[in-house]
Design a protein around this motif. Structure first.
Motif, PDB file in Angstrom:
ATOM      1  N   SER A  59      -7.737   5.000  -5.595  1.00 50.34           N
ATOM      2  CA  SER A  59      -9.235   5.008  -4.881  1.00 50.34           C
ATOM      3  C   SER A  59      -8.797   5.308  -3.808  1.00 50.34           C
ATOM      4  CB  SER A  59      -9.751   4.263  -5.095  1.00 50.34           C
ATOM      5  OG  SER A  59      -9.592   3.000  -5.468  1.00 50.34           O
ATOM      6  N   LYS A  60      -9.552   5.878  -2.546  1.00 46.96           N
ATOM      7  CA  LYS A  60      -8.965   6.239  -1.178  1.00 46.96           C
ATOM      8  C   LYS A  60      -8.925   5.125  -0.557  1.00 46.96           C
ATOM      9  CE  LYS A  60      -8.094   9.547   1.734  1.00 46.96           C
ATOM     10  NZ  LYS A  60      -6.629  10.200   1.541  1.00 46.96           N
ATOM     11  N   ARG A  61      -7.696   4.654   0.217  1.00 45.19           N
ATOM     12  CA  ARG A  61      -7.624   3.731   0.762  1.00 45.19           C
ATOM     13  C   ARG A  61      -9.008   3.650   2.293  1.00 45.19           C
ATOM     14  NH1 ARG A  61      -1.995   1.443   2.047  1.00 45.19           N
ATOM     15  NH2 ARG A  61      -3.181  -0.317   2.894  1.00 45.19           N
ATOM     16  N   LYS A  62      -9.153   2.863   3.205  1.00 42.87           N
ATOM     17  CA  LYS A  62     -10.154   3.035   4.261  1.00 42.87           C
ATOM     18  C   LYS A  62      -8.999   2.285   5.004  1.00 42.87           C
ATOM     19  CE  LYS A  62     -14.172   3.957   3.607  1.00 42.87           C
ATOM     20  NZ  LYS A  62     -14.738   5.446   3.421  1.00 42.87           N
ATOM     21  N   LEU A  63      -8.598   2.661   5.992  1.00 43.37           N
ATOM     22  CA  LEU A  63      -7.130   2.479   7.374  1.00 43.37           C
ATOM     23  C   LEU A  63      -7.799   2.587   8.283  1.00 43.37           C
ATOM     24  CD1 LEU A  63      -4.211   5.191   5.986  1.00 43.37           C
ATOM     25  CD2 LEU A  63      -5.178   2.903   5.200  1.00 43.37           C
TER      26      LEU A  63
END
Length: 146
Positions: A59-63
């Motif tokens: 899953s894409k991390r929110k940075l």
């Protein structure tokens, strides 16, 4: 979420087949994998080791935004200071000439002047636009009084 992948295969001759599936005939294999966190970004990995969308499903991390990502953005404090300085100091002689050229409708000549004074085409275009905005702002201020 359930991810379904359908692939057509030719059945090998030695493979056991039911009455409906003849050896050597084409059949469909369906891969079903439950994926709790299917990536929502442009990368769509299937969790399969080969193929166009190969790779482990993540899953894409929110940075958090980095300071470098807002580089060049004009803050309200700096904008206010620059406007104040512009009001107090006024315009440079070449900027006054630019505004005169823009008043009489010689936009191309104004761009040529700005290019010559500032060095690049892009800087010239930006300055011409800035001076045009300043002229419009001045004419708006003068219009209610008239």
């Amino acid at each position: 979420d359930i991810h379904v992948r359908v692939m057509n295969h030719a059945r090998p001759a030695g493979d056991s087949a039911t009455a409906a599936e003849q050896p050597g005939k084409e059949f469909t294999r369906i891969f079903v994998s439950p994926l709790a966190e299917y990536p929502t970004s442009g990368i769509n990995m299937d969790g399969i080791a080969v193929g166009l969308h190969k790779g482990h499903v993540v899953s894409k991390r929110k940075l958090a935004a980095r300071p470098s990502q807002r580089k060049g953005k004009l803050g309200k404090r700096v904008k206010m200071i620059r406007d104040l300085i512009r009001d107090v100091v006024g315009s440079a002689p070449y900027e006054k000439r630019l505004m005169e050229l823009l008043k009489v409708g010689r936009d191309k000549r104004a761009l040529k002047l700005a290019k010559r004074k500032l060095g690049t085409h892009l800087r010239g275009k930006k300055k011409r636009e800035e001076m045009g905005n300043l002229l419009r702002k001045m004419s708006r201020k003068a219009a209610p009084n008239a």
